[in-house]
Design a protein around this motif. Structure first.
Motif, PDB file in Angstrom:
ATOM      1  N   ILE B 147       0.833  -1.211   0.000  1.00  0.00           N
ATOM      2  CA  ILE B 147       0.000   0.000   0.000  1.00  0.00           C
ATOM      3  C   ILE B 147       0.864   1.255   0.000  1.00  0.00           C
ATOM      4  CG2 ILE B 147      -1.913   1.156   1.165  1.00  0.00           C
ATOM      5  CD1 ILE B 147      -2.072  -1.582   2.809  1.00  0.00           C
ATOM      6  N   SER B 232      -3.081  -6.429  -1.252  1.00  0.00           N
ATOM      7  CA  SER B 232      -2.502  -5.272  -1.931  1.00  0.00           C
ATOM      8  C   SER B 232      -3.444  -4.742  -2.997  1.00  0.00           C
ATOM      9  CB  SER B 232      -1.169  -5.659  -2.582  1.00  0.00           C
ATOM     10  OG  SER B 232      -0.415  -6.445  -1.704  1.00  0.00           O
ATOM     11  N   ALA B 235      -6.422  -2.793  -1.510  1.00  0.00           N
ATOM     12  CA  ALA B 235      -5.968  -1.484  -1.023  1.00  0.00           C
ATOM     13  C   ALA B 235      -5.734  -0.536  -2.185  1.00  0.00           C
ATOM     14  CB  ALA B 235      -4.692  -1.658  -0.200  1.00  0.00           C
TER      15      ALA B 235
END
Lengths: 300, 293
Positions: B147, B232, B235
């Motif tokens: 992130i 990931s 996000a």
């Protein structure tokens, strides 16, 4: 498990050149550096194995038996002396010297037949040809019904049998065995010894066999080298003139027992040396006083 | 909560009478249970089903009665609300576009990561110089969560799509690399020696021994990597996406469509579960020998 003998002499067998397979180790030494200075693991060992001969090395643990076998297999170089196979120095590992390890070394991701094929595959044999040869060998070893099993499903003795067949599949001149039955139970061990001696009887390839089991060495060998404790050196060379083919009843014969007794006393000295000397009975008497009613000195 | 659990536990009870009513030893009782299901994983499936049912029941009760004990369930959609919004979403089709988009990103990001990290890990395991050169860099980059890469990724890549795939790639890259590397370090040396003494060349040993011996660890890395890839991706989609299931979930919050939040979350959960299941399946196909264990 049943005893399987390789009986039919007319079956196809791996190519074996009878005149080849001479092992010469000359003044072999291996020294390595430690924090406390150089240590000689093996020093000044010379031995020979004639083509087609079965020779064992016995000695206390840590005497460098396996070191010499590893040098012959080409996994390490001696720091002094020479290791020769058929007159030529060993340069590295190769399929002309089959190696059997104490630890099971079958590839877990290959079936039994794929394991046996491996060496032939490395030689570049065509798939169908190497499969045919591997199947023939497995049939001779009585392992046909397991050819599609993965090693994980096999017993220890079975794994070592497959390991031996795998090493023989490429038709090596020499077979090197490093305490191959050390991890097996006593019964399986006897069976494996019988299988190995039968196999050797047929193939007549040179064998160098490392063990610390005296019975095993006498039963299998033409000659036995006894090694000293560290630094490893040759203490004695004992010929084993027992008749062949050998069956396990042999171990009860007086000739066998005489040889065994002789080797036993040679080994005992070295094992005691390796342990740091004879146990002092007087010292133990004093110790025993501390153990109410337990006479350790007598027990020992 | 306690009152919710009691009635729902009732369906689980019929399982108990299977134990012999006569005073049997523990041994016969166990045999009785085993015998009835004859080795099939009926019991775990049943327990799993019951526990899921309990969860949904608790959710249902908490939201219907708008429980408010510090944690507020007043605005949380009930299972029925989510079911209704799922119906609309499934019919409209845009929901599946979001799902499809996310799957595509996962596929690209994850596959590229696997294609780079596995060979790199194998080579690093084999060649010390490469390991010494690459390992410090990877150790420095590894602790940075994917992130945290979002702003950098947006600067680096020309399109948003590429930066999201890049983030997904980064998330799965390190677990795959490290597990592969670790797998290489645990290859049994006796197998390498066995191969060499059977005439295998350096290259053949790599292909025939190191690679298959490392496969279980590679698949561990792939499973972990897939999990991190989803984390990931979601996000990244929430921050910079215009499509995707993460974007869908975040947008539902902005548009005050609370039941769509839960729908998005459930979709993410199902997708994550499905992808790790797929990897396990592929692993089992790639390693038939490990099934025997």
């Amino acid at each position: 498990m049943t005893v399987v003998s390789l009986k039919r002499a007319d079956e196809p067998r791996p190519a074996v050149q009878n005149r080849l397979g001479k092992i010469e180790i000359e003044d072999f030494g291996l020294r390595y550096e430690t924090a406390n200075g150089p240590v000689d693991a093996v020093s000044g060992v010379s031995l020979t194995v004639e083509p087609g001969e079965f020779v064992s090395i016995i000695g206390p643990s840590g005497c460098g038996k396996s070191t010499m076998l590893n040098a012959l297999a080409g996994f390490l170089k001696p720091t002094s002396g020479a290791v020769l196979v058929d007159g030529r120095p060993v340069e590295g590992p190769g399929a002309d010297r089959g190696m059997i390890f104490q630890q099971y070394s079958l590839f877990p991701w290959m079936t039994v037949v794929q394991n046996v094929e491996f060496g032939l595959k490395m030689k570049g044999l065509h798939r169908s040809e190497r499969r045919r040869q591997a199947r023939t060998l497995l049939g001779l070893a009585g392992l046909s019904q397991f050819e599609n099993h993965y090693p994980d499903g096999l017993s220890g003795g079975m794994k070592q049998r497959v390991g031996i067949v795998r090493a023989l599949a490429t038709g090596p001149r020499i077979l090197l065995l490093d305490e191959p039955f050390g991890a097996l139970d006593a019964q399986t061990r006897l069976i494996m010894q019988q299988i190995l001696t039968n196999m050797w009887q047929r193939l007549k390839i040179s064998v160098l066999f490392v063990t610390h089991d005296i019975d095993e060495a006498v039963f299998l060998s033409d000659r036995v080298y006894v090694m000293t404790a560290r630094p490893g050196a040759i203490k004695a060379e004992v010929a084993v003139p027992l008749p062949r083919p050998r069956e396990h009843a042999l171990i009860m014969s007086s000739e066998f027992l005489a040889l065994r007794r002789g080797l036993m006393s040679l080994i005992r000295e070295e094992s005691l040396k390796a342990m740091g000397g004879e146990i002092n009975a007087d010292a133990l008497k004093g110790l025993a006083a501390n153990f109410d009613g337990h006479d350790i000195a007598k027990a020992l | 909560m306690a009152s919710a659990a009691a009635p729902a536990a009732a369906p689980a009870r019929p399982e108990l009478p299977q134990a012999p009513p006569v005073a049997g030893s523990a041994r016969t009782r166990r045999l009785g249970l085993r015998g009835a299901v004859s080795g099939l994983p009926v019991r775990p499936a049943l327990v799993g089903f019951v526990s899921l049912a309990l969860f949904v029941m608790a959710w249902h009760l908490l939201t219907t009665y708008r429980v408010n004990v510090y944690v507020r369930f007043a605005n949380v959609p009930s299972p029925a609300d989510v079911l209704a919004s799922a119906e609309t979403a499934f019919l409209s089709g845009t929901f599946f576009e979001h799902v499809g988009m996310s799957c595509r990103r996962i596929l690209f990001g994850f596959l590229i990561a696997a294609a780079v990290a596995v060979p790199l890990g194998l080579l690093m395991g084999r060649f010390r110089l490469l390991r010494e050169a690459v390992f410090p860099v990877s150790e420095v980059l590894r602790p940075i969560p994917a992130i945290a890469w979002v702003p950098m990724a947006i600067m680096l890549w020309p399109t948003n799509e590429q930066s999201i795939v890049f983030i997904t790639f980064l998330g799965s890259f390190f677990p795959i690399l490290l597990n592969t590397l670790h797998g290489m370090s645990t290859v049994d040396p006796v197998l390498v020696r066995a191969a060499r003494s059977l005439g295998a060349s350096e290259a053949a040993t790599f292909r025939e021994v190191y690679l298959p011996a490392t496969l279980p660890q590679i698949f561990t890395g792939l499973t972990v990597g897939m999990g991190v890839a989803w984390v990931s991706l979601i996000a990244a989609e929430m921050i910079s996406g215009q499509f995707g299931i993460g974007y869908f979930t975040w947008e539902a919050y902005s548009l005050v469509q609370y039941s769509d939040i839960a729908l998005g979350m459930i979709a993410i959960g199902v997708l994550g579960l499905a992808s790790s299941f797929a990897i396990r399946l592929i692993g089992r196909l790639a390693m038939p020998w490990s099934a025997a264990r």
